[in-house]
Design a protein around this motif. Structure first.
Motif, PDB file in Angstrom:
ATOM      1  N   GLU A 327       0.807  -1.225   0.000  1.00 53.93           N
ATOM      2  CA  GLU A 327       0.000   0.000   0.000  1.00 53.93           C
ATOM      3  C   GLU A 327       0.842   1.278   0.000  1.00 53.93           C
ATOM      4  OE1 GLU A 327      -2.570  -3.130   2.120  1.00 53.93           O
ATOM      5  OE2 GLU A 327      -0.442  -2.639   1.886  1.00 53.93           O
ATOM      6  N   THR A 328       2.142   1.165   0.273  1.00 52.35           N
ATOM      7  CA  THR A 328       3.022   2.335   0.244  1.00 52.35           C
ATOM      8  C   THR A 328       4.045   2.224  -0.883  1.00 52.35           C
ATOM      9  OG1 THR A 328       4.579   1.357   1.833  1.00 52.35           O
ATOM     10  CG2 THR A 328       2.777   2.691   2.731  1.00 52.35           C
ATOM     11  N   THR A 329       3.740   1.415  -1.889  1.00 55.51           N
ATOM     12  CA  THR A 329       4.644   1.161  -3.015  1.00 55.51           C
ATOM     13  C   THR A 329       5.987   0.651  -2.511  1.00 55.51           C
ATOM     14  OG1 THR A 329       3.584   3.083  -4.065  1.00 55.51           O
ATOM     15  CG2 THR A 329       5.369   2.068  -5.263  1.00 55.51           C
ATOM     16  N   GLY A 330       5.914  -0.310  -1.603  1.00 50.08           N
ATOM     17  CA  GLY A 330       7.147  -0.847  -1.037  1.00 50.08           C
ATOM     18  C   GLY A 330       7.771   0.139  -0.073  1.00 50.08           C
ATOM     19  N   PRO A 331       9.104   0.316  -0.127  1.00 45.35           N
ATOM     20  CA  PRO A 331       9.805   1.121   0.883  1.00 45.35           C
ATOM     21  C   PRO A 331       9.329   2.563   0.959  1.00 45.35           C
ATOM     22  CG  PRO A 331      11.207   0.678  -1.018  1.00 45.35           C
ATOM     23  CD  PRO A 331      10.010  -0.187  -1.161  1.00 45.35           C
ATOM     24  N   ILE A 332       8.893   2.963   2.143  1.00 47.07           N
ATOM     25  CA  ILE A 332       8.501   4.358   2.372  1.00 47.07           C
ATOM     26  C   ILE A 332       9.404   4.982   3.441  1.00 47.07           C
ATOM     27  CG2 ILE A 332       6.753   3.920   4.167  1.00 47.07           C
ATOM     28  CD1 ILE A 332       5.002   6.061   2.650  1.00 47.07           C
ATOM     29  N   HIS A 357      -0.994   7.935  15.149  1.00 50.38           N
ATOM     30  CA  HIS A 357      -2.399   8.014  15.535  1.00 50.38           C
ATOM     31  C   HIS A 357      -2.558   7.528  16.970  1.00 50.38           C
ATOM     32  CE1 HIS A 357      -6.736   7.867  15.265  1.00 50.38           C
ATOM     33  NE2 HIS A 357      -6.748   6.575  15.551  1.00 50.38           N
ATOM     34  N   ASN A 358      -3.163   8.364  17.798  1.00 46.92           N
ATOM     35  CA  ASN A 358      -3.415   8.025  19.210  1.00 46.92           C
ATOM     36  C   ASN A 358      -2.160   7.576  19.948  1.00 46.92           C
ATOM     37  OD1 ASN A 358      -6.126   8.670  19.083  1.00 46.92           O
ATOM     38  ND2 ASN A 358      -6.769   6.570  18.606  1.00 46.92           N
ATOM     39  N   PRO A 359      -1.100   8.385  19.968  1.00 54.86           N
ATOM     40  CA  PRO A 359       0.106   7.968  20.703  1.00 54.86           C
ATOM     41  C   PRO A 359      -0.162   7.906  22.202  1.00 54.86           C
ATOM     42  CG  PRO A 359       0.269  10.266  20.014  1.00 54.86           C
ATOM     43  CD  PRO A 359      -0.956   9.707  19.352  1.00 54.86           C
ATOM     44  N   ASP A 360       0.462   6.926  22.874  1.00 61.58           N
ATOM     45  CA  ASP A 360       0.291   6.800  24.320  1.00 61.58           C
ATOM     46  C   ASP A 360       1.351   7.634  25.043  1.00 61.58           C
ATOM     47  OD1 ASP A 360       2.659   5.381  24.203  1.00 61.58           O
ATOM     48  OD2 ASP A 360       1.728   3.413  24.493  1.00 61.58           O
ATOM     49  N   LYS A 361       1.412   7.475  26.361  1.00 54.48           N
ATOM     50  CA  LYS A 361       2.339   8.300  27.160  1.00 54.48           C
ATOM     51  C   LYS A 361       3.800   7.999  26.837  1.00 54.48           C
ATOM     52  CE  LYS A 361       2.027   5.159  31.145  1.00 54.48           C
ATOM     53  NZ  LYS A 361       3.383   4.621  31.032  1.00 54.48           N
ATOM     54  N   ASP A 362       4.060   6.842  26.225  1.00 49.93           N
ATOM     55  CA  ASP A 362       5.426   6.492  25.840  1.00 49.93           C
ATOM     56  C   ASP A 362       5.752   6.947  24.425  1.00 49.93           C
ATOM     57  OD1 ASP A 362       6.018   5.179  28.281  1.00 49.93           O
ATOM     58  OD2 ASP A 362       4.863   3.438  27.597  1.00 49.93           O
ATOM     59  N   GLY A 363       4.785   7.618  23.794  1.00 47.69           N
ATOM     60  CA  GLY A 363       5.010   8.101  22.433  1.00 47.69           C
ATOM     61  C   GLY A 363       4.819   7.051  21.374  1.00 47.69           C
ATOM     62  N   ILE A 364       4.126   5.954  21.725  1.00 44.66           N
ATOM     63  CA  ILE A 364       3.880   4.868  20.767  1.00 44.66           C
ATOM     64  C   ILE A 364       2.463   5.000  20.210  1.00 44.66           C
ATOM     65  CG2 ILE A 364       3.661   2.382  20.466  1.00 44.66           C
ATOM     66  CD1 ILE A 364       5.719   2.056  22.721  1.00 44.66           C
ATOM     67  N   GLY A 365       2.368   5.036  18.909  1.00 46.31           N
ATOM     68  CA  GLY A 365       1.065   5.133  18.260  1.00 46.31           C
ATOM     69  C   GLY A 365       1.078   4.410  16.917  1.00 46.31           C
ATOM     70  N   GLU A 366      -0.070   4.400  16.263  1.00 43.44           N
ATOM     71  CA  GLU A 366      -0.159   3.719  14.968  1.00 43.44           C
ATOM     72  C   GLU A 366       0.485   4.580  13.887  1.00 43.44           C
ATOM     73  OE1 GLU A 366      -3.474   1.712  11.937  1.00 43.44           O
ATOM     74  OE2 GLU A 366      -4.109   3.107  13.510  1.00 43.44           O
ATOM     75  N   LEU A 367       1.345   3.957  13.077  1.00 42.40           N
ATOM     76  CA  LEU A 367       2.012   4.670  11.996  1.00 42.40           C
ATOM     77  C   LEU A 367       1.045   4.910  10.843  1.00 42.40           C
ATOM     78  CD1 LEU A 367       5.420   2.767  11.933  1.00 42.40           C
ATOM     79  CD2 LEU A 367       5.067   5.149  12.601  1.00 42.40           C
ATOM     80  N   CYS A 368       0.974   6.150  10.399  1.00 40.56           N
ATOM     81  CA  CYS A 368       0.096   6.521   9.291  1.00 40.56           C
ATOM     82  C   CYS A 368       0.913   7.318   8.276  1.00 40.56           C
ATOM     83  CB  CYS A 368      -1.069   7.379   9.784  1.00 40.56           C
ATOM     84  SG  CYS A 368      -2.028   6.626  11.124  1.00 40.56           S
ATOM     85  N   PHE A 369       0.686   7.045   6.991  1.00 42.38           N
ATOM     86  CA  PHE A 369       1.472   7.696   5.950  1.00 42.38           C
ATOM     87  C   PHE A 369       0.589   8.360   4.903  1.00 42.38           C
ATOM     88  CE2 PHE A 369       4.233   4.330   7.584  1.00 42.38           C
ATOM     89  CZ  PHE A 369       5.422   5.011   7.788  1.00 42.38           C
ATOM     90  N   ARG A 370       1.137   9.406   4.308  1.00 42.79           N
ATOM     91  CA  ARG A 370       0.484  10.109   3.210  1.00 42.79           C
ATOM     92  C   ARG A 370       1.571  10.607   2.268  1.00 42.79           C
ATOM     93  NH1 ARG A 370      -2.972  15.368   4.817  1.00 42.79           N
ATOM     94  NH2 ARG A 370      -0.870  16.129   5.302  1.00 42.79           N
TER      95      ARG A 370
END
Length: 474
Positions: A327-332, A357-370
């Motif tokens: 979905e990201t044409t391979g390497p992004i 997206h929705n990072p927690d207190k440790d700075g971990i969240g879902e990776l989103c690309f555009r």
């Protein structure tokens, strides 16, 4: 440059006398074959927007045909040659393909569509030429079936711009040139292989050495025979290569093996304090086997175990990690080869954006690309498109990670794998697995969550290293 036709024509004219493939074919000769096959495709009745399937192991014929299809404005559907043959007709039906280019061994699987031999001595117009089909960057160029491991397979659409813009971005980042030669062993029916081992290197006039065999000795022969400078592969292959090296040294002598393993584990620290000459001397035969011109080795397609990343760094081999999906044409994202960071998948490539997206207190969240590499959406799947794209046009990967101050990204796991403890703390199985795999006593480990009296707890299944072999394992 507005389309793949422009990309191929401009690139081939600019690098006309350079080698396109290590068998001696130049860029000029490559463009001639693209035109001849493209002219045949048009003469056969296929027009702009038609879907044409392509089924073959990696080969020069496959590359030329891929370019010919997309240069004429048709849409290519690359298929995995390792699938059960019964699946192909249904895949063509779902994608709307009525034509297929393939090799002799696969022709038997197709009965209700036009089947053309991939051989470049056939199905070409000897004096053929093609004209610009008038495509733009937003036109669909190719379709890719996802694995379907988490449900019904989806068809990823990639545009003309997705391919040539991502190819150019990768070439620019890796600073490839006509002096580079790429070892092409990644499957080209996947977006990762297509960009990393074919279109990306081609963008700057590099040449490709087709590597049909994945056997260690055969790969080493290609490395010895050709001036390879760029070697992209998947983590499993890098792990197998390293395991093979370790096992070979183990058979020589106990003293030599102990010295080898010491520097394999701690050579990275010797390099940090300016004593690189010591591991260089120990690992000289390995460095020689990979060739004197090797400057970039890439691991992508799945996470690389950190212990192996450290081993390659200790040896002095430039193994970096990248990240991407169909979905990201391979390497992004790609890690820097001038300042290698263990565990990092690098920063997002130019032309793309990343957010959490929705990072927690440790700075971990879902990776989103555009950006330039992101698919415009799944083929005829409005429901799924609405689930993976947000209102800002960001694609939600389902992968969790965190972004450092310098922009480097680290993957921590999958959003669906997160274990939520009664305290509210999130536990990421992949992080724990990576941590415990650093131990010499752990051969394999799987971390998971189980509910106990309505509360989820963390459990693990561990395969220990046998006591007699603990010195020898990674």
């Amino acid at each position: 440059m507005k389309s793949l036709y422009d990309f191929y024509k401009i690139t081939c004219e600019k690098n006309s006398s350079n080698l396109l493939f290590s068998n001696g074919m130049t860029y000029s000769e490559g463009w001639s074959l693209i035109e001849k096959r493209g002219a045949f495709i048009r003469k056969s009745g296929c027009k702009k927007g038609d879907v044409i399937a392509l089924l073959s192991p990696n080969s020069i014929e496959m590359c030329i045909t891929f370019m010919a299809i997309t240069a004429t404005g048709a849409i290519v559907l690359p298929l995995d040659p390792n699938l059960d043959g019964k699946l192909y007709p249904e895949m063509l039906k779902k994608a709307g393909a009525k034509t297929v280019f393939t090799t002799t061994e696969f022709k038997k699987h197709f009965k209700d569509v036009k089947v053309y031999d991939l051989d470049l001595s056939k199905n070409i117009e000897k004096k053929g030429e093609i004209t610009n089909p008038g495509c733009d960057a937003d036109d669909i160029s190719s379709l890719y079936f996802t694995s379907g491991t988490t449900g019904e397979p989806k068809i990823v659409q990639l545009t003309q711009g997705n391919l040539f813009k991502t190819a150019l971005a990768n070439a620019e980042f890796c600073k490839t040139s006509p002096d580079d030669m790429i070892l092409t062993l990644l499957p080209l029916f996947h977006a990762y292989g297509l960009i990393a081992a074919f279109l990306g290197p081609m963008a700057h006039g590099s040449s490709m050495c087709m590597q049909p065999s994945l056997k260690g000795p055969d790969i080493l022969k290609s490395l010895a025979k050709n001036p390879i400078t760029f070697f992209p592969a998947v983590p499993l292959l890098w792990e197998l290569i390293m395991d093979g090296i370790i096992n070979k040294v183990r058979l020589e002598s106990k003293m030599k093996f102990r010295l080898f393993m010491f520097f394999l584990k701690y050579g990275i620290y010797f390099r940090k304090i300016g004593l690189s000459f010591l591991p260089d001397k120990i690992f000289a035969p390995i460095l020689a086997a990979f060739g004197p011109k090797m400057r970039i080795m890439v691991s992508g397609g799945a996470p690389l175990k950190q212990v192996y990343a450290k081993y390659y760094r200790s040896i002095g081999l430039p193994l970096i990690q990248g990240y991407g999906l169909s979905e990201t044409t391979g390497p992004i994202t790609i890690g820097s080869y001038t300042r290698i960071k263990i565990g990092s998948i690098g920063a997002v490539l130019p032309g793309n954006e990343v957010k959490l997206h929705n990072p927690d207190k440790d700075g971990i969240g879902e990776l989103c690309f555009r950006g330039i590499g992101v698919t415009p959406g799944y083929y005829k799947n409005r429901k799924m498109n609405s689930e993976v794209f947000d209102d800002e046009g960001f694609f939600h990967t389902g992968d969790l990670g965190k972004i450092g101050k310098d922009g480097d990204i680290r993957i921590t796991g999958r959003s669906k794998n997160v274990i939520v403890l009664p305290s509210g703390k999130n536990v990421y199985p992949e992080e724990l697995e990576a941590f415990y795999k650093q131990s010499q006593q752990v051969q394999e480990i799987a971390v998971f969550g189980l509910k106990d009296e309505d509360a989820e707890k963390v459990f693990a299944v561990i395969v220990p290293v046998l006591k007699n072999d603990s010195t020898y394992g990674p």
